[in-house]
Design an enzyme around this catalytic site. Structure first.
Site, mmCIF file in Angstrom:
data_model
loop_
_atom_site.group_PDB
_atom_site.id
_atom_site.type_symbol
_atom_site.label_atom_id
_atom_site.label_comp_id
_atom_site.label_asym_id
_atom_site.label_seq_id
_atom_site.Cartn_x
_atom_site.Cartn_y
_atom_site.Cartn_z
ATOM 1 N N GLU A 192 24.255 8.006 14.486
ATOM 2 C CA GLU A 192 25.149 7.003 13.921
ATOM 3 C C GLU A 192 24.492 6.393 12.687
ATOM 4 O OE1 GLU A 192 27.975 6.760 15.549
ATOM 5 O OE2 GLU A 192 28.865 4.786 15.205
ATOM 6 N N ASP A 205 3.850 1.430 -1.238
ATOM 7 C CA ASP A 205 4.414 1.532 -2.590
ATOM 8 C C ASP A 205 3.408 2.140 -3.565
ATOM 9 O OD1 ASP A 205 6.667 0.388 -1.578
ATOM 10 O OD2 ASP A 205 6.250 -1.631 -2.350
ATOM 11 N N LYS A 229 32.752 -0.823 26.736
ATOM 12 C CA LYS A 229 32.857 -1.684 25.559
ATOM 13 C C LYS A 229 32.597 -3.158 25.897
ATOM 14 C CE LYS A 229 34.454 0.002 21.958
ATOM 15 N NZ LYS A 229 35.706 0.690 21.667
ATOM 16 N N CYS A 235 41.386 -38.265 0.410
ATOM 17 C CA CYS A 235 40.573 -37.944 1.587
ATOM 18 C C CYS A 235 41.407 -38.134 2.867
ATOM 19 C CB CYS A 235 39.348 -38.855 1.623
ATOM 20 S SG CYS A 235 38.398 -38.696 3.134
ATOM 21 N N CYS A 285 39.664 -41.358 4.689
ATOM 22 C CA CYS A 285 39.649 -42.728 4.150
ATOM 23 C C CYS A 285 40.636 -42.937 3.014
ATOM 24 C CB CYS A 285 38.245 -43.090 3.679
ATOM 25 S SG CYS A 285 37.785 -42.273 2.142
ATOM 26 N N CYS A 313 33.863 -44.266 3.392
ATOM 27 C CA CYS A 313 34.601 -43.253 4.155
ATOM 28 C C CYS A 313 33.904 -43.072 5.503
ATOM 29 C CB CYS A 313 34.618 -41.938 3.382
ATOM 30 S SG CYS A 313 35.332 -40.581 4.326
ATOM 31 N N ASP A 359 27.639 0.437 16.210
ATOM 32 C CA ASP A 359 28.920 0.290 15.528
ATOM 33 C C ASP A 359 28.793 0.731 14.077
ATOM 34 O OD1 ASP A 359 31.544 -0.232 15.319
ATOM 35 O OD2 ASP A 359 31.366 -2.420 15.376
ATOM 36 N N GLU A 407 0.842 -1.193 0.000
ATOM 37 C CA GLU A 407 0.000 0.000 0.000
ATOM 38 C C GLU A 407 0.884 1.252 0.000
ATOM 39 O OE1 GLU A 407 -2.932 0.491 -0.573
ATOM 40 O OE2 GLU A 407 -3.448 2.459 0.258
ATOM 41 N N SER A 426 34.659 12.794 20.799
ATOM 42 C CA SER A 426 34.616 11.335 20.920
ATOM 43 C C SER A 426 34.345 10.981 22.384
ATOM 44 C CB SER A 426 35.915 10.724 20.418
ATOM 45 O OG SER A 426 36.963 11.204 21.215
ATOM 46 N N LEU A 427 34.369 9.715 22.686
ATOM 47 C CA LEU A 427 34.037 9.257 24.039
ATOM 48 C C LEU A 427 35.226 8.535 24.645
ATOM 49 C CD1 LEU A 427 30.555 7.588 23.428
ATOM 50 C CD2 LEU A 427 30.974 9.637 24.784
HETATM 51 S S1 IVH Z 1 27.664 10.168 22.027
HETATM 52 C C1 IVH Z 1 29.969 13.736 23.189
HETATM 53 N N1 IVH Z 1 26.146 8.043 21.823
HETATM 54 O O1 IVH Z 1 30.820 6.363 19.336
HETATM 55 C C2 IVH Z 1 29.422 12.395 22.906
HETATM 56 N N2 IVH Z 1 28.129 8.136 20.528
HETATM 57 O O2 IVH Z 1 33.446 6.619 20.531
HETATM 58 C C3 IVH Z 1 29.541 12.024 21.487
HETATM 59 N N3 IVH Z 1 28.477 6.189 19.093
HETATM 60 O O3 IVH Z 1 31.811 9.219 17.554
HETATM 61 C C4 IVH Z 1 29.075 10.691 21.147
HETATM 62 N N4 IVH Z 1 26.635 5.131 19.660
HETATM 63 O O4 IVH Z 1 30.178 7.567 16.440
HETATM 64 C C5 IVH Z 1 27.275 8.658 21.410
HETATM 65 N N5 IVH Z 1 24.692 6.220 21.710
HETATM 66 C C6 IVH Z 1 25.812 6.841 21.312
HETATM 67 C C7 IVH Z 1 26.681 6.267 20.368
HETATM 68 C C8 IVH Z 1 27.839 6.944 19.995
HETATM 69 C C9 IVH Z 1 27.718 5.096 18.898
HETATM 70 C C10 IVH Z 1 29.775 6.441 18.429
HETATM 71 C C11 IVH Z 1 29.875 7.809 17.796
HETATM 72 C C12 IVH Z 1 31.043 8.468 18.454
HETATM 73 C C13 IVH Z 1 31.816 7.290 18.969
HETATM 74 C C14 IVH Z 1 32.653 7.687 20.152
#
Ligand code: IVH
Length: 691
Positions: free
Chosen positions: A194, A59, A335, A429, A432, A453, A139, A57, A104-105
């Site tokens: 992400e 589509d 992690k 093999c 055998c 075998c 990821d 639907e 980053s984290l």
């Molecule tokens: S928060 C200031 N939340 O992990 C905080 N990052 O290792 C910024 N990622 O570059 C990131 N799931 O690509 C946040 N629920 C999530 C995430 C997430 C995946 C990735 C993201 C970031 C990397 C940092």
């Protein structure tokens, strides 16, 4: 599931926002309604995960809008759902500056490290217990999405955190992402999230890549990255990418809530996809409980995650804590044990299966992957081994996800020691010593030892006794192995001359269970022809083919005597299967086993065959092609019920080709071969005649 992407269409030359008066009011209104409905359905499907209409639907509505826009190109706007794929391929991505840097984290890998993080947060804020927003760590790759006046205007990768690449054209092709926000939203909103590829989509993509002779991707993350960095958005549009949003950057023209969790709820309300696994919890103990729960459910999620992220939920508290270098003090990634690790391939050995197929198995320097020690990994078959360019001594990426058998994903050629040998397919093999044969064009090599075998014998006997075959209760895999190793079983007929004493003498077997087994063996003698045929383990003869053979020939004698030609008249039997069946019965050894089985008392009732009257199309072969009004299955079953064979490809032996709409190469071939061609009406007429 991914919705079908729109096809590229020409952009209007007119301004995208001013709508000329030449469009009839009705068309204008209908287009607006359709767009709204499509946006609503997308939201229900991707954000709420509660679709309210079937895909077909959706589509249909989509096609209707496409048609309207084709009739009146002035209707096309940048946020029209038909305009996801557009523009010419780029030669290079533009650079985008991130006004608010993309950070980053920090990572932790253990409970202790997490407790340290929580302690630092508590001390920094002077609080006893902290409220955290807890999220899966997806990821994939980080993305920034900028909406102005609710319209998606730019998408950029993270890059070095300060500047990234403009991948707007590619991100627009991600169907789950709204091109326009819902409801009342900030004038400017930069969302962060992400981009990732679900596992099933990744498998399908790799399959497609293989078929087209293109390079495959090592994992869903690489596939997502490769897809997002395509210069041609039409390629990205064919890739099953998804997005989950987890934060914001620049916000203008509105106040957002002071809780991170509630900000995410607002994003959801604006139509942006947010992970349904996100929760708010109090205190570090509950963070750990979340980590456990998500970790246990990890393999049943449809996408890869590599940990969880804990974020202080209160925005004022986040501001108070601030940042250290390039990561926030208020968030941390916890992690999971990695599902991919590097290790060394010490040897490649070959396992022999039921049909004699040789499977290469890598013996590895033991390595912890996904929380268990792995020392063997499958390499599938010889072609796979060659494609992955595996050498003995190579450093390999080994993957173990969930209960799946560990596999070698690839090798690092740059770390290969000099003179590392390529594994060789053995000529004999390993079990055998019979010759190993490989048919032209096949990727599978097989031991020619057949039931002589022991490896094949074990597998063949397990199959013979299994539930859908002879259904011998209690004769499971382990017991079959024991019996073969004790030299009590050589072929299926031996099962019926076993006695209680012999069985009771085996390890972990008592008198009672031995008696039960002998009784079950006795009971299994009264079987059916389809079961017996399936139990023989003839290559490519599954349950359905066994049933078709029984139905068609009525007796084992008739099947044994059938030529390849005669076998071809059976449903689902093509030239290869016919060869396997014929070859099986041509082997004196197989006939001998069958004779002994019958002498032991294995028997089945005759199969009643429909009379010639009931099967007026016996001996005729039909091929169905193109789109039919009745379903293909329906047509196939109706024809089969009348005794016809329905084949998948056209040959000189085809009696009739039924060509529906948009029939392609099969129709052409039928014309070339001079095969009779019918339309659907003619088929209907035939079916009606006999109904
Ligand atoms: S928060 C200031 N939340 O992990 C905080 N990052 O290792 C910024 N990622 O570059 C990131 N799931 O690509 C946040 N629920 C999530 C995430 C997430 C995946 C990735 C993201 C970031 C990397 C940092």
């Amino acid at each position: 599931m991914q919705r079908v992407g729109a096809r590229p269409q020409k952009q209007s030359l007119f301004s995208l926002f001013e709508i000329p008066m030449s469009i009839p009011e009705a068309a204008l209104q209908r287009a607006a309604v359709l767009r709204e409905q499509l946006a609503e359905h997308n939201y229900r499907y991707y954000v709420l995960d509660e679709p309210s209409i079937p895909d077909a639907e959706y589509d249909r509505l989509f096609a209707e809008l496409q048609q309207l826009e084709a009739d009146y190109p002035e209707l096309i706007g940048p946020d029209s759902p038909t305009q996801r794929v557009g523009g010419a391929p780029l030669s290079v991505f533009d650079e985008v500056q991130h006004t608010v840097p993309m950070l980053s984290l920090g990572n932790v890998f253990s409970e202790g490290e997490l407790r340290d993080f929580d302690r630092r947060v508590r001390e920094g804020l002077g609080h006893e217990q902290i409220r955290y927003c807890v999220e899966p760590k997806l990821d994939g790759l980080a993305i920034s999405l900028r909406y102005e006046q609710g319209v998606l205007v730019r998408a950029a990768t993270r890059g070095d955190g300060h500047s990234g690449e403009d991948v707007t054209a590619n991100v627009r092709t991600i169907t789950s992402l709204p091109l326009r926000l819902r409801g009342a939203h900030p004038a400017v909103l930069e969302v962060r999230g992400e981009v990732f590829m679900p596992r099933d989509g990744f498998e399908a993509l790799n399959q497609r890549q293989r078929e087209q002779g293109n390079k495959t991707f090592a994992n869903p993350r690489n596939a997502a990255a490769g897809s997002l960095r395509q210069l041609d958005p039409r390629i990205t549009a064919t890739r099953p990418l998804r997005i989950y949003c987890y934060g914001v950057g620049v916000v203008e023209g509105a106040e957002l809530p002071d809780s991170h969790y509630r900000i995410l709820q607002s994003l959801r309300d604006w139509g942006l996809p947010v992970s349904p696994e996100i929760r708010v919890v109090e205190g570090v103990e509950n963070c750990l409980a979340y980590y456990e729960t998500i970790g246990q459910g990890r393999d049943s999620l449809p996408y890869d995650i590599d940990g969880v992220v804990y974020k202080v939920d209160s925005i004022p508290q986040q501001q108070e804590l601030g940042f250290v270098s390039r990561a926030p003090r208020w968030a941390i990634a916890h992690k999971f044990p990695a599902q991919e690790e590097l290790t060394v391939i010490e040897a490649v050995e070959w396992q022999v299966g039921r049909t004699g197929a040789l499977t290469p198995v890598a013996r590895l320097r033991p390595v912890a992957v996904g929380g268990v020690t792995v020392s063997n990994a499958t390499l599938h078959n010889l072609d796979e081994l060659r494609r992955k360019d595996v050498h003995i001594g190579d450093t390999a990426i080994v993957r173990r996800a969930g209960d799946v058998i560990p596999e070698v994903v690839g090798v690092l050629a740059e770390r290969r020691p000099p003179d590392a040998p390529m594994p060789k397919l053995p000529t004999h093999c390993p079990i055998c010593d019979a010759d190993v044969l490989r048919a032209e064009g096949e990727s599978v090599a097989r031991c020619s030892g057949g039931l002589y075998c022991p490896a094949q014998r074990k597998e063949a006997l397990k199959h013979f006794a299994s539930r859908k075959a002879m259904d011998i209760d209690g004769l499971g895999d382990k017991l079959v192995e024991q019996l073969v190793e004790a030299d009590l079983l050589h072929d299926p007929a031996d099962i019926f001359s076993l006695d209680t004493q012999q069985v009771a003498g085996l390890e972990r077997m008592g008198e009672k269970s031995a008696q039960n087994l002998i009784q079950a063996i006795e009971r299994s003698k009264a079987t059916t022809l389809p079961r017996f045929l399936f139990a023989m383990g003839i290559r490519e003869v599954g349950e359905a083919t066994a049933a078709n053979l029984a139905q068609h020939f009525g007796s084992l004698e008739a099947i044994e005597a059938a030529s390849e030609e005669a076998l071809l008249a059976v449903d689902d039997v093509g030239p290869i299967v016919a060869k396997h069946i014929h070859g099986f019965f041509a082997q004196p050894h197989n006939r001998e086993v069958i004779e002994r089985l019958r002498a032991e008392g294995v028997k089945w009732p005759e199969v009643a065959r429909p009379s010639a009257e009931q099967q007026p199309l016996l001996g005729q072969t039909f091929v169905l092609t193109g789109t039919l009004a009745m379903s293909r299955d329906e047509a196939k079953q109706a024809l089969q019920a009348l005794g016809a064979k329905v084949a998948g490809s056209v040959s000189k032996k085809t009696t009739v080709v039924v060509a529906g709409e948009a029939a392609g190469s099969k129709l052409t071939k039928a014309e070339q071969l001079g095969v009779e061609i019918w339309d659907e009406a003619r088929l209907r007429q035939l079916l009606d005649e006999y109904s």
